[in-house]
Design an enzyme around this catalytic site. Structure first.
Site, PDB file in Angstrom:
ATOM      1  N   TYR A 273      25.621  25.673  -9.726  1.00 56.93           N
ATOM      2  CA  TYR A 273      24.931  26.820  -9.719  1.00 56.93           C
ATOM      3  C   TYR A 273      24.458  27.128  -8.177  1.00 56.93           C
ATOM      4  O   TYR A 273      23.430  26.175  -7.839  1.00 56.93           O
ATOM      5  CB  TYR A 273      23.614  26.805 -10.665  1.00 56.93           C
ATOM      6  N   CYS A 274      24.855  27.855  -7.580  1.00 58.56           N
ATOM      7  CA  CYS A 274      24.481  28.451  -6.238  1.00 58.56           C
ATOM      8  C   CYS A 274      23.659  29.339  -6.224  1.00 58.56           C
ATOM      9  O   CYS A 274      23.777  30.644  -6.502  1.00 58.56           O
ATOM     10  CB  CYS A 274      25.872  28.733  -5.381  1.00 58.56           C
ATOM     11  N   ILE A 275      22.049  29.201  -5.972  1.00 60.40           N
ATOM     12  CA  ILE A 275      21.070  30.076  -6.222  1.00 60.40           C
ATOM     13  C   ILE A 275      20.377  30.322  -4.862  1.00 60.40           C
ATOM     14  O   ILE A 275      20.100  29.630  -3.963  1.00 60.40           O
ATOM     15  CB  ILE A 275      20.186  29.220  -7.217  1.00 60.40           C
TER      16      ILE A 275
END
EC number: 1.8.4.12
Length: 142
Positions: free
Chosen positions: A113-115
């Protein structure tokens, strides 16, 4: 629980959360932040990720192997910029958070998950009870 009205957002927070923007890699608050605690939706205050699932991915944005609660995350097909990606949004506030990819640590399920830091707020472990997140303390005692 921490909440923020949309009118209180900074320019970059608004662009990221409301206009599906992306902040610059390596130039954001949490890309290299590994203190113990949780990350909540900047607008609704809903818990989204913990430091237990955060890992260093070299991409320049905070990366997590899984969400704290899958019911708090919406995944949508994103065909912008000529790419096929999976967008991640907060269920409660419908804010753009970032994207999820299948190149995360295999031992943790293989997701990344690249947030965007601008979409989340860090709550230190020591402040969980005080700020209304005391029910999540047990998550760290496993």
């Amino acid at each position: 629980m921490l909440k923020k009205d949309k009118s209180e957002l900074t320019d970059i927070e608004y662009i990221v959360t409301q206009e599906n923007g992306t902040e610059p890699p390596f130039m954001n608050e949490y890309w290299n932040h590994f203190a113990k605690g949780i990350y909540v939706d900047k607008i609704s205050g809903k818990p989204l990720f913990t430091s237990e699932e955060k890992f260093h991915s070299e991409c320049g944005w905070p990366s997590f192997s899984k969400a704290l609660d899958d019911d708090e995350i919406i995944e949508l097909v994103d065909k912008s910029f000529g790419m096929l990606r999976t967008e991640v949004r907060s269920e409660e506030s419908n804010s753009h958070l970032g994207h999820v990819f299948n190149d995360g640590p295999k031992e943790s399920g293989g997701l990344r998950y690249c947030i965007n830091s601008a979409a989340i707020q860090f709550i230190p472990y020591e402040k969980l009870e005080e700020l209304g997140y005391g029910d999540l303390i047990s998550h760290f005692d496993k």
